[in-house]
Scaffold this motif. Structure first.
Motif, mmCIF file in Angstrom:
data_model
loop_
_atom_site.group_PDB
_atom_site.id
_atom_site.type_symbol
_atom_site.label_atom_id
_atom_site.label_comp_id
_atom_site.label_asym_id
_atom_site.label_seq_id
_atom_site.Cartn_x
_atom_site.Cartn_y
_atom_site.Cartn_z
ATOM 1 N N UNK A 1 5.803 3.128 3.867
ATOM 2 C CA UNK A 1 6.979 3.132 4.000
ATOM 3 C C UNK A 1 7.269 2.501 5.542
ATOM 4 N N UNK A 2 6.367 2.473 6.366
ATOM 5 C CA UNK A 2 6.444 1.772 7.710
ATOM 6 C C UNK A 2 6.348 0.123 7.473
ATOM 7 N N UNK A 3 6.082 -0.233 6.525
ATOM 8 C CA UNK A 3 5.944 -1.632 6.327
ATOM 9 C C UNK A 3 7.131 -2.403 6.495
ATOM 10 N N UNK A 4 7.238 -3.599 6.980
ATOM 11 C CA UNK A 4 8.363 -4.353 7.255
ATOM 12 C C UNK A 4 8.909 -5.028 6.001
ATOM 13 N N UNK A 5 8.258 -4.896 4.973
ATOM 14 C CA UNK A 5 8.865 -5.556 3.641
ATOM 15 C C UNK A 5 9.177 -4.646 2.790
ATOM 16 N N UNK A 6 9.020 -3.295 3.004
ATOM 17 C CA UNK A 6 9.837 -2.375 2.315
ATOM 18 C C UNK A 6 11.376 -2.746 2.079
ATOM 19 N N UNK A 7 12.081 -2.211 0.873
ATOM 20 C CA UNK A 7 13.326 -2.275 0.619
ATOM 21 C C UNK A 7 14.170 -1.649 1.684
ATOM 22 N N UNK B 1 -0.286 -7.486 -8.064
ATOM 23 C CA UNK B 1 1.042 -7.643 -6.971
ATOM 24 C C UNK B 1 0.738 -9.002 -6.350
ATOM 25 N N UNK B 2 1.811 -9.952 -6.190
ATOM 26 C CA UNK B 2 1.846 -11.197 -5.522
ATOM 27 C C UNK B 2 2.194 -10.738 -4.147
ATOM 28 N N UNK C 1 4.574 -5.204 -11.430
ATOM 29 C CA UNK C 1 4.683 -5.060 -10.013
ATOM 30 C C UNK C 1 5.817 -5.393 -9.168
ATOM 31 N N UNK C 2 6.085 -5.155 -7.906
ATOM 32 C CA UNK C 2 7.213 -5.294 -6.903
ATOM 33 C C UNK C 2 6.094 -6.394 -5.997
ATOM 34 N N UNK C 3 6.547 -7.870 -6.110
ATOM 35 C CA UNK C 3 6.003 -8.713 -5.271
ATOM 36 C C UNK C 3 6.083 -8.344 -3.734
ATOM 37 N N UNK C 4 4.828 -8.354 -3.178
ATOM 38 C CA UNK C 4 4.968 -7.549 -1.765
ATOM 39 C C UNK C 4 4.839 -6.370 -1.687
ATOM 40 N N UNK C 5 5.024 -5.736 -2.784
ATOM 41 C CA UNK C 5 5.152 -4.200 -2.800
ATOM 42 C C UNK C 5 3.389 -3.496 -3.103
ATOM 43 N N UNK C 6 3.517 -2.434 -3.802
ATOM 44 C CA UNK C 6 2.267 -1.297 -3.822
ATOM 45 C C UNK C 6 1.456 -1.724 -4.851
ATOM 46 N N UNK D 1 0.860 -1.202 0.019
ATOM 47 C CA UNK D 1 0.129 0.108 0.147
ATOM 48 C C UNK D 1 0.877 1.326 -0.110
ATOM 49 N N UNK D 2 2.165 1.089 -0.592
ATOM 50 C CA UNK D 2 2.871 2.347 -0.407
ATOM 51 C C UNK D 2 3.599 2.862 0.696
#
Length: 345
Positions: free
Chosen positions: A92-98, A325-326, A309-314, A89-90
């Motif tokens: 940036x607090x998500x733990x899976x962000x790069x 998105x996967x 899309x970026x898997x696990x991303x937005x 969901x865009x």
């Protein structure tokens, strides 16, 4: 962050505005070096309007050396938008962000800017052909020397922060993914490994890809990508035709006449295919293709049902425009884990 886009159509202008963050103005980070946990926007000497975001881990100690990831936005994007694309969901607090994954694993991470056209759409010179046989974005059309830019970028980062020169990596999305392939072809003396997402080796379709050494590579690509088709050919997004792209599997395997990374890296060309755990009921599933006998790690994650899309991303635009998105895995975590095992000889 999308595939290469150079157009003034209202639809694509809206797309760029969706994917582009606010422009940060760089400072001289030699005079004002960042410290532990900082995020700074730094200038690249002699490269006007091509600053980069530099993030240092909270554990940073200038007396130690740290691995570096350089992450490249897609065509039409910018440095500010590159990390949010990797976040659910865009956020940036998500733990899976790069950036979050890199921080946890003790990496420095940099997000540079490509070259902007008159509308502010930024692209990388990933390679292509001016005759339209292979899609050639603005930076390619203009003949921008992005290899020289990256040398200057890496020199600047190494002067500003304590980087381990044997552990420098590149990843990128779409046009940025294509550029990371080119960097592997032409900057193998500086990069320990690359991990392109939603972008194949367009450079090798138009020029000779002859790295000085085998280059470890992990590629990730959706099989239902409408923008950079998995099987190559004409990409379309938002019902706009955007040119021809090279196919993913030939980029990774290839043939004796047109080698891909498996052959360049001395692998047995017979692929070894294994499923990745289907962890989400989202209509996608992934397989990992690897190879035996390689002198450098070579792998491809292909995602059935996933788009540009970026898997696990937005899910940055609607599924009917870019595909899904996967949620089966995090591309950020796969990439950082892959990099952790790779070091320059």
């Amino acid at each position: 962050m999308l595939h290469p886009v150079v157009s003034s159509t209202p639809a694509l202008l809206a797309l760029a505005l969706t994917l582009t963050g606010c422009q940060g103005r760089g400072v001289d980070c030699h005079r004002r070096p960042p410290t532990a946990g900082d995020e700074a926007v730094c200038r690249v000497p002699a490269w006007r309007d091509r600053d980069y975001i530099l993030r240092l881990p909270a554990s940073y100690d200038p007396g130690q050396r740290y691995p570096l990831i350089v992450a490249l936005h897609g065509g039409g994007g910018d440095k500010e938008g590159a990390n949010p694309l990797t976040c659910e969901d865009g956020d940036e607090a998500s733990p899976h962000c790069l950036s979050q994954v890199a921080e946890r694993e003790g990496y420095i991470i940099a997000y540079p800017d490509g070259t902007a056209n008159s509308l502010g759409f930024r692209t990388w010179n990933q390679g292509g052909t001016a005759d339209g046989a292979l899609q050639c974005p603005y930076a390619c059309e203009q003949g921008i020397d992005d290899i020289a830019y990256f040398k200057a970028l890496l020199d600047d980062i190494e002067a500003v922060a304590s980087v381990d020169p044997r552990r420098i990596y590149a990843t990128g999305f779409s046009n940025g993914g294509g550029m990371s392939h080119r960097l592997a072809c032409e900057l193998s003396d500086r990069l320990a490994a690359v991990a392109p997402v939603s972008g194949a080796n367009q450079f090798a379709g138009a020029a000779d890809c002859a790295p000085a050494r085998p280059v470890p590579i992990l590629a990730i690509h959706g099989r239902d990508d409408p923008c950079w088709p998995y099987d190559g050919g004409e990409g379309t997004c938002l019902s706009v035709q955007e040119g021809n792209y090279v196919a993913v599997e030939p980029s990774m395997i290839g043939s004796a006449d047109a080698p891909g990374w498996a052959l360049r890296n001395g692998c047995d060309p017979a692929p070894i295919v294994a499923p990745i755990a289907d962890n989400a009921d989202d209509g996608t599933s992934a397989t990992l293709t690897s190879f035996a006998g390689c002198t450098a790690g070579t792998a491809l994650i292909a995602v059935d049902g996933a788009g540009h899309t970026w898997p696990g991303g937005d899910q940055y635009l609607a599924v009917d425009k870019i595909g899904a998105v996967s949620r089966d895995f995090s591309a950020s975590e796969q990439i950082v884990a892959f990099f952790t095992d790779q070091t320059l000889p």
